[in-house]
Write a protein that holds these residues in place. Sequence first.
Motif, PDB file in Angstrom:
ATOM      1  N   ALA A 182       0.820  -0.997  -0.149  1.00  0.00           N
ATOM      2  CA  ALA A 182      -0.017   0.049   0.183  1.00  0.00           C
ATOM      3  C   ALA A 182       0.865   1.402   0.104  1.00  0.00           C
ATOM      4  O   ALA A 182       0.470   2.153  -0.688  1.00  0.00           O
ATOM      5  CB  ALA A 182      -1.099   0.002   1.193  1.00  0.00           C
ATOM      6  N   LEU A 183       2.021   1.107   0.972  1.00  0.00           N
ATOM      7  CA  LEU A 183       2.880   2.279   0.698  1.00  0.00           C
ATOM      8  C   LEU A 183       3.487   2.641  -0.644  1.00  0.00           C
ATOM      9  O   LEU A 183       3.738   3.688  -1.026  1.00  0.00           O
ATOM     10  CB  LEU A 183       3.975   2.200   1.744  1.00  0.00           C
ATOM     11  N   SER A 184       3.793   1.613  -1.191  1.00  0.00           N
ATOM     12  CA  SER A 184       4.493   1.644  -2.512  1.00  0.00           C
ATOM     13  C   SER A 184       3.229   2.211  -3.674  1.00  0.00           C
ATOM     14  O   SER A 184       3.675   3.214  -4.364  1.00  0.00           O
ATOM     15  CB  SER A 184       4.834   0.190  -3.037  1.00  0.00           C
ATOM     16  N   ASN A 185       2.201   1.929  -3.399  1.00  0.00           N
ATOM     17  CA  ASN A 185       1.068   2.397  -4.322  1.00  0.00           C
ATOM     18  C   ASN A 185       0.805   3.945  -4.026  1.00  0.00           C
ATOM     19  O   ASN A 185       0.642   4.763  -4.896  1.00  0.00           O
ATOM     20  CB  ASN A 185      -0.231   1.462  -4.400  1.00  0.00           C
ATOM     21  N   GLU A 186       0.903   4.134  -2.869  1.00  0.00           N
ATOM     22  CA  GLU A 186       0.613   5.515  -2.077  1.00  0.00           C
ATOM     23  C   GLU A 186       1.674   6.506  -2.675  1.00  0.00           C
ATOM     24  O   GLU A 186       1.251   7.742  -3.407  1.00  0.00           O
ATOM     25  CB  GLU A 186       0.383   5.542  -0.778  1.00  0.00           C
ATOM     26  N   ILE A 187       2.903   6.169  -2.582  1.00  0.00           N
ATOM     27  CA  ILE A 187       3.956   6.968  -2.954  1.00  0.00           C
ATOM     28  C   ILE A 187       3.943   7.064  -4.648  1.00  0.00           C
ATOM     29  O   ILE A 187       4.309   8.049  -4.946  1.00  0.00           O
ATOM     30  CB  ILE A 187       5.149   6.299  -2.552  1.00  0.00           C
ATOM     31  N   SER A 188       3.932   6.027  -5.155  1.00  0.00           N
ATOM     32  CA  SER A 188       3.665   6.028  -6.596  1.00  0.00           C
ATOM     33  C   SER A 188       2.822   7.092  -7.193  1.00  0.00           C
ATOM     34  O   SER A 188       3.163   7.835  -8.142  1.00  0.00           O
ATOM     35  CB  SER A 188       3.296   4.608  -7.220  1.00  0.00           C
ATOM     36  N   GLY A 189       1.558   7.051  -6.376  1.00  0.00           N
ATOM     37  CA  GLY A 189       0.543   8.391  -6.919  1.00  0.00           C
ATOM     38  C   GLY A 189       1.217   9.785  -6.591  1.00  0.00           C
ATOM     39  O   GLY A 189       0.938  10.604  -7.411  1.00  0.00           O
ATOM     40  N   THR A 190       1.847   9.880  -5.555  1.00  0.00           N
ATOM     41  CA  THR A 190       2.506  11.069  -5.253  1.00  0.00           C
ATOM     42  C   THR A 190       3.539  11.365  -6.149  1.00  0.00           C
ATOM     43  O   THR A 190       3.817  12.569  -6.645  1.00  0.00           O
ATOM     44  CB  THR A 190       2.852  11.200  -3.738  1.00  0.00           C
ATOM     45  N   LEU A 191       4.451  10.132  -6.498  1.00  0.00           N
ATOM     46  CA  LEU A 191       5.497  10.720  -7.499  1.00  0.00           C
ATOM     47  C   LEU A 191       4.771  10.949  -8.782  1.00  0.00           C
ATOM     48  O   LEU A 191       5.392  11.810  -9.560  1.00  0.00           O
ATOM     49  CB  LEU A 191       6.218   9.337  -7.403  1.00  0.00           C
ATOM     50  N   ALA A 192       3.619  10.422  -9.187  1.00  0.00           N
ATOM     51  CA  ALA A 192       3.193  11.000 -10.293  1.00  0.00           C
ATOM     52  C   ALA A 192       2.924  12.283 -10.462  1.00  0.00           C
ATOM     53  O   ALA A 192       2.893  13.084 -11.485  1.00  0.00           O
ATOM     54  CB  ALA A 192       1.815  10.193 -10.607  1.00  0.00           C
ATOM     55  N   GLN A 193       2.279  12.839  -9.010  1.00  0.00           N
ATOM     56  CA  GLN A 193       2.058  14.521  -9.098  1.00  0.00           C
ATOM     57  C   GLN A 193       3.199  15.038  -9.249  1.00  0.00           C
ATOM     58  O   GLN A 193       3.302  16.070  -9.935  1.00  0.00           O
ATOM     59  CB  GLN A 193       1.368  14.530  -7.938  1.00  0.00           C
ATOM     60  N   LEU A 194       4.445  14.703  -8.554  1.00  0.00           N
ATOM     61  CA  LEU A 194       5.781  15.290  -8.959  1.00  0.00           C
ATOM     62  C   LEU A 194       6.167  15.368 -10.123  1.00  0.00           C
ATOM     63  O   LEU A 194       6.667  16.408 -10.787  1.00  0.00           O
ATOM     64  CB  LEU A 194       6.944  14.585  -8.047  1.00  0.00           C
TER      65      LEU A 194
ATOM     66  N   ALA B  17      19.133   4.163   5.946  1.00  0.00           N
ATOM     67  CA  ALA B  17      18.617   5.757   5.850  1.00  0.00           C
ATOM     68  C   ALA B  17      17.131   5.579   6.604  1.00  0.00           C
ATOM     69  O   ALA B  17      16.592   6.567   6.681  1.00  0.00           O
ATOM     70  CB  ALA B  17      18.295   5.940   4.402  1.00  0.00           C
ATOM     71  N   ARG B  18      16.802   4.600   6.880  1.00  0.00           N
ATOM     72  CA  ARG B  18      15.405   4.095   7.641  1.00  0.00           C
ATOM     73  C   ARG B  18      14.357   4.878   6.683  1.00  0.00           C
ATOM     74  O   ARG B  18      13.470   5.549   7.142  1.00  0.00           O
ATOM     75  CB  ARG B  18      15.538   4.849   9.021  1.00  0.00           C
ATOM     76  N   CYS B  19      14.481   4.348   5.417  1.00  0.00           N
ATOM     77  CA  CYS B  19      13.436   4.834   4.503  1.00  0.00           C
ATOM     78  C   CYS B  19      12.283   3.709   3.995  1.00  0.00           C
ATOM     79  O   CYS B  19      12.865   2.899   3.231  1.00  0.00           O
ATOM     80  CB  CYS B  19      14.062   5.311   3.182  1.00  0.00           C
ATOM     81  N   ASP B  20      11.260   3.814   4.729  1.00  0.00           N
ATOM     82  CA  ASP B  20      10.026   2.755   4.644  1.00  0.00           C
ATOM     83  C   ASP B  20       9.887   2.673   3.009  1.00  0.00           C
ATOM     84  O   ASP B  20       9.563   1.704   2.661  1.00  0.00           O
ATOM     85  CB  ASP B  20       8.839   3.089   5.363  1.00  0.00           C
ATOM     86  N   ALA B  21       9.747   4.056   2.325  1.00  0.00           N
ATOM     87  CA  ALA B  21       9.473   3.967   0.918  1.00  0.00           C
ATOM     88  C   ALA B  21      10.367   3.187  -0.120  1.00  0.00           C
ATOM     89  O   ALA B  21      10.188   2.398  -0.617  1.00  0.00           O
ATOM     90  CB  ALA B  21       9.028   5.046   0.246  1.00  0.00           C
ATOM     91  N   CYS B  22      11.765   3.357   0.661  1.00  0.00           N
ATOM     92  CA  CYS B  22      12.782   2.517  -0.298  1.00  0.00           C
ATOM     93  C   CYS B  22      12.629   1.192   0.125  1.00  0.00           C
ATOM     94  O   CYS B  22      12.769   0.278  -0.891  1.00  0.00           O
ATOM     95  CB  CYS B  22      14.018   3.028   0.355  1.00  0.00           C
ATOM     96  N   LEU B  23      12.322   0.785   1.177  1.00  0.00           N
ATOM     97  CA  LEU B  23      12.065  -0.697   1.342  1.00  0.00           C
ATOM     98  C   LEU B  23      10.989  -1.416   0.685  1.00  0.00           C
ATOM     99  O   LEU B  23      11.224  -2.300  -0.009  1.00  0.00           O
ATOM    100  CB  LEU B  23      11.779  -1.010   2.869  1.00  0.00           C
ATOM    101  N   ALA B  24       9.825  -0.410   0.383  1.00  0.00           N
ATOM    102  CA  ALA B  24       8.687  -1.112  -0.354  1.00  0.00           C
ATOM    103  C   ALA B  24       9.371  -1.270  -1.946  1.00  0.00           C
ATOM    104  O   ALA B  24       9.006  -2.395  -2.510  1.00  0.00           O
ATOM    105  CB  ALA B  24       7.562  -0.018  -0.234  1.00  0.00           C
ATOM    106  N   PHE B  25       9.938  -0.156  -2.513  1.00  0.00           N
ATOM    107  CA  PHE B  25      10.284  -0.045  -3.845  1.00  0.00           C
ATOM    108  C   PHE B  25      11.186  -1.246  -4.226  1.00  0.00           C
ATOM    109  O   PHE B  25      11.180  -1.927  -5.100  1.00  0.00           O
ATOM    110  CB  PHE B  25      10.524   1.203  -4.250  1.00  0.00           C
ATOM    111  N   HIS B  26      12.176  -0.985  -3.211  1.00  0.00           N
ATOM    112  CA  HIS B  26      13.430  -2.199  -3.474  1.00  0.00           C
ATOM    113  C   HIS B  26      13.006  -3.707  -3.174  1.00  0.00           C
ATOM    114  O   HIS B  26      13.439  -4.584  -3.873  1.00  0.00           O
ATOM    115  CB  HIS B  26      14.688  -1.854  -2.961  1.00  0.00           C
TER     116      HIS B  26
END
Length: 124
Positions: free
Chosen positions: A7-19, A59-68
Amino acid sequence: MSTNFRALSNEISGTLAQLRAGIPDAMRGFGALSQAALREGALDRKTKELIAMAIGIAARCDACLAFHAEALVKLGCKRVEFEEMLAVSVYMGGGPSLMYAARALDAFEQCGGDHARSETAKAA
């Protein structure tokens, strides 16, 4: 604290699309950097993703954990390979990396990594 890494990966992907829409030049530049860094060379793509995961742990990056984690599963990373990377991450980062190594393993399993925990282990 449990995180749904998919879910985190999907959420961040949506925000990255906005960026990408808001700052297209910067995002294209970052995308080009990512592609160049992960391109097969002396190191294969899986090795590079394992390195990226280790840095995500440090780096304690949860989004990094999800994507990688997703990338590593797609690349056929075996749990034993993943666990060896976790050991090096803990060695280099001490206690804080140990805590994030546990989160990284959770992300790997949630993304379908091989030999995911059994239902009994999850309930414990």
